[in-house]
Structure formats: C-alpha cells, structure tokens
Design a protein around this motif. Structure first.
Motif, PDB file in Angstrom:
ATOM      1  N   LEU A  70       6.244   1.478 -17.779  1.00 43.32           N
ATOM      2  CA  LEU A  70       6.341   1.923 -19.164  1.00 43.32           C
ATOM      3  C   LEU A  70       4.955   2.225 -19.709  1.00 43.32           C
ATOM      4  CD1 LEU A  70       8.865  -0.737 -20.515  1.00 43.32           C
ATOM      5  CD2 LEU A  70       9.338   1.667 -19.989  1.00 43.32           C
ATOM      6  N   MET A  71       4.898   3.178 -20.623  1.00 41.92           N
ATOM      7  CA  MET A  71       3.617   3.542 -21.231  1.00 41.92           C
ATOM      8  C   MET A  71       2.976   2.332 -21.921  1.00 41.92           C
ATOM      9  SD  MET A  71       4.133   7.444 -22.588  1.00 41.92           S
ATOM     10  CE  MET A  71       5.794   7.358 -23.233  1.00 41.92           C
ATOM     11  N   SER A  72       3.794   1.520 -22.592  1.00 40.19           N
ATOM     12  CA  SER A  72       3.256   0.343 -23.287  1.00 40.19           C
ATOM     13  C   SER A  72       2.637  -0.652 -22.298  1.00 40.19           C
ATOM     14  CB  SER A  72       4.353  -0.338 -24.102  1.00 40.19           C
ATOM     15  OG  SER A  72       5.436  -0.706 -23.255  1.00 40.19           O
ATOM     16  N   TYR A  73       3.223  -0.754 -21.098  1.00 32.21           N
ATOM     17  CA  TYR A  73       2.684  -1.654 -20.080  1.00 32.21           C
ATOM     18  C   TYR A  73       1.328  -1.138 -19.592  1.00 32.21           C
ATOM     19  CZ  TYR A  73       2.043  -4.138 -15.691  1.00 32.21           C
ATOM     20  OH  TYR A  73       1.519  -4.902 -14.672  1.00 32.21           O
ATOM     21  N   VAL A  74       1.227   0.159 -19.353  1.00 28.07           N
ATOM     22  CA  VAL A  74      -0.034   0.751 -18.885  1.00 28.07           C
ATOM     23  C   VAL A  74      -1.132   0.519 -19.925  1.00 28.07           C
ATOM     24  CG1 VAL A  74      -1.197   2.890 -18.196  1.00 28.07           C
ATOM     25  CG2 VAL A  74       1.152   2.445 -17.426  1.00 28.07           C
ATOM     26  N   VAL A  75      -0.820   0.705 -21.193  1.00 28.71           N
ATOM     27  CA  VAL A  75      -1.789   0.443 -22.263  1.00 28.71           C
ATOM     28  C   VAL A  75      -2.223  -1.021 -22.218  1.00 28.71           C
ATOM     29  CG1 VAL A  75      -2.096   0.267 -24.777  1.00 28.71           C
ATOM     30  CG2 VAL A  75      -1.021   2.299 -23.778  1.00 28.71           C
ATOM     31  N   ARG A  76      -1.270  -1.928 -22.039  1.00 24.91           N
ATOM     32  CA  ARG A  76      -1.586  -3.359 -21.998  1.00 24.91           C
ATOM     33  C   ARG A  76      -2.500  -3.684 -20.819  1.00 24.91           C
ATOM     34  NH1 ARG A  76       3.288  -5.184 -22.716  1.00 24.91           N
ATOM     35  NH2 ARG A  76       3.788  -5.989 -20.648  1.00 24.91           N
ATOM     36  N   VAL A  77      -2.211  -3.107 -19.652  1.00 23.12           N
ATOM     37  CA  VAL A  77      -3.064  -3.334 -18.469  1.00 23.12           C
ATOM     38  C   VAL A  77      -4.486  -2.845 -18.745  1.00 23.12           C
ATOM     39  CG1 VAL A  77      -3.502  -2.627 -16.080  1.00 23.12           C
ATOM     40  CG2 VAL A  77      -1.188  -3.307 -16.776  1.00 23.12           C
ATOM     41  N   PHE A  78      -4.630  -1.644 -19.291  1.00 28.18           N
ATOM     42  CA  PHE A  78      -5.953  -1.092 -19.560  1.00 28.18           C
ATOM     43  C   PHE A  78      -6.712  -1.972 -20.562  1.00 28.18           C
ATOM     44  CE2 PHE A  78      -4.761   3.628 -18.555  1.00 28.18           C
ATOM     45  CZ  PHE A  78      -4.656   3.305 -17.214  1.00 28.18           C
ATOM     46  N   ARG A  79      -5.999  -2.487 -21.559  1.00 28.23           N
ATOM     47  CA  ARG A  79      -6.645  -3.349 -22.558  1.00 28.23           C
ATOM     48  C   ARG A  79      -7.058  -4.675 -21.931  1.00 28.23           C
ATOM     49  NH1 ARG A  79      -4.763  -3.913 -28.415  1.00 28.23           N
ATOM     50  NH2 ARG A  79      -6.969  -4.373 -28.462  1.00 28.23           N
ATOM     51  N   GLN A  80      -6.152  -5.285 -21.181  1.00 25.96           N
ATOM     52  CA  GLN A  80      -6.432  -6.597 -20.583  1.00 25.96           C
ATOM     53  C   GLN A  80      -7.518  -6.513 -19.521  1.00 25.96           C
ATOM     54  OE1 GLN A  80      -2.805  -8.210 -18.975  1.00 25.96           O
ATOM     55  NE2 GLN A  80      -2.017  -8.842 -20.966  1.00 25.96           N
ATOM     56  N   TYR A  81      -7.387  -5.578 -18.595  1.00 27.67           N
ATOM     57  CA  TYR A  81      -8.296  -5.545 -17.450  1.00 27.67           C
ATOM     58  C   TYR A  81      -9.655  -4.924 -17.798  1.00 27.67           C
ATOM     59  CZ  TYR A  81     -10.376  -4.805 -12.926  1.00 27.67           C
ATOM     60  OH  TYR A  81     -11.252  -4.811 -11.878  1.00 27.67           O
ATOM     61  N   PHE A  82      -9.637  -3.751 -18.449  1.00 28.19           N
ATOM     62  CA  PHE A  82     -10.894  -3.047 -18.730  1.00 28.19           C
ATOM     63  C   PHE A  82     -11.491  -3.420 -20.084  1.00 28.19           C
ATOM     64  CE2 PHE A  82      -8.864  -0.103 -15.657  1.00 28.19           C
ATOM     65  CZ  PHE A  82      -9.858  -0.073 -14.707  1.00 28.19           C
ATOM     66  N   GLY A  83     -10.707  -4.095 -20.932  1.00 29.12           N
ATOM     67  CA  GLY A  83     -11.193  -4.437 -22.261  1.00 29.12           C
ATOM     68  C   GLY A  83     -11.246  -3.242 -23.192  1.00 29.12           C
ATOM     69  N   PHE A  84     -10.450  -2.198 -22.884  1.00 24.28           N
ATOM     70  CA  PHE A  84     -10.409  -1.012 -23.731  1.00 24.28           C
ATOM     71  C   PHE A  84      -9.845  -1.376 -25.105  1.00 24.28           C
ATOM     72  CE2 PHE A  84      -9.697   2.258 -20.041  1.00 24.28           C
ATOM     73  CZ  PHE A  84     -10.993   2.076 -19.627  1.00 24.28           C
TER      74      PHE A  84
END
Length: 97
Positions: free
Chosen positions: A34-48
């Motif tokens: 899901l798009m929301s999951y991808v956003v969450r991964v990018f925020r959590q892992y990369f700190g975006f």
C-alpha cells in the motif's frame, strides 16, 4: 585476449580511479504494498519528512521507481537489503554521470 575483456578491464580501472562516483538505492513499484505503507517505511528507515516520503512514494507509484538514497556502494547495498526486509523491491545502481 578479446576486445571485450580489454574493455571490461578498462571500465573497471576507470571505476577504481573514480571511487567518488556515487551509487543509488532505487525503490521499484510493486502491486503488493500500500502507498501508506511505503510512506511509513521511508519515514521510519530514512527519516524522511511526511512530505518527502510522500513525494518519493508518488514517484515510485507514477514513474515505476524512485531514487531514495545516494552514496557509497556498500551503504546503498545496506539500504537495498533493508528495503527487502520491509518487503519492498529495491536495487542498487551507479548514479548517471
């Protein structure tokens, strides 16, 4: 010795002579996450930020892929492995010159 072997060796030497050539971690679109999951991964892992994570996710969604990091090859490979651990499809490539 064939011409292609010589060309490959020259290419390798050129790479070694320019170790500052950056590499990229690229995340590719997939039909599963899901798009929301991808956003969450990018925020959590990369700190975006929410904004940047959403921008990169939309690039993945609309363009089929997005560059999410750039730097040393070893670090980009760690990022790609982390994306795999999250269930995302990612690869490492040399940054275009």
């Amino acid at each position: 010795m064939g011409m292609s072997t010589l060309t490959d060796r020259q290419a390798d030497e050129k790479l070694e002579a320019a170790p500052d050539v950056p590499w990229q971690t690229v995340v590719w679109d997939d039909p599963v996450n899901l798009m929301s999951y991808v956003v969450r991964v990018f925020r959590q892992y990369f700190g975006f930020s929410q904004e940047l994570a959403t921008k990169r996710m939309l690039q993945v969604h609309h363009d089929g892929h997005a560059v999410v990091a750039e730097g040393a090859r070893e670090q980009m490979e760690l990022h790609a492995q982390a994306m795999h651990d999250y269930g995302l499809w990612a690869t490492v490539r040399k940054a275009p010159q």
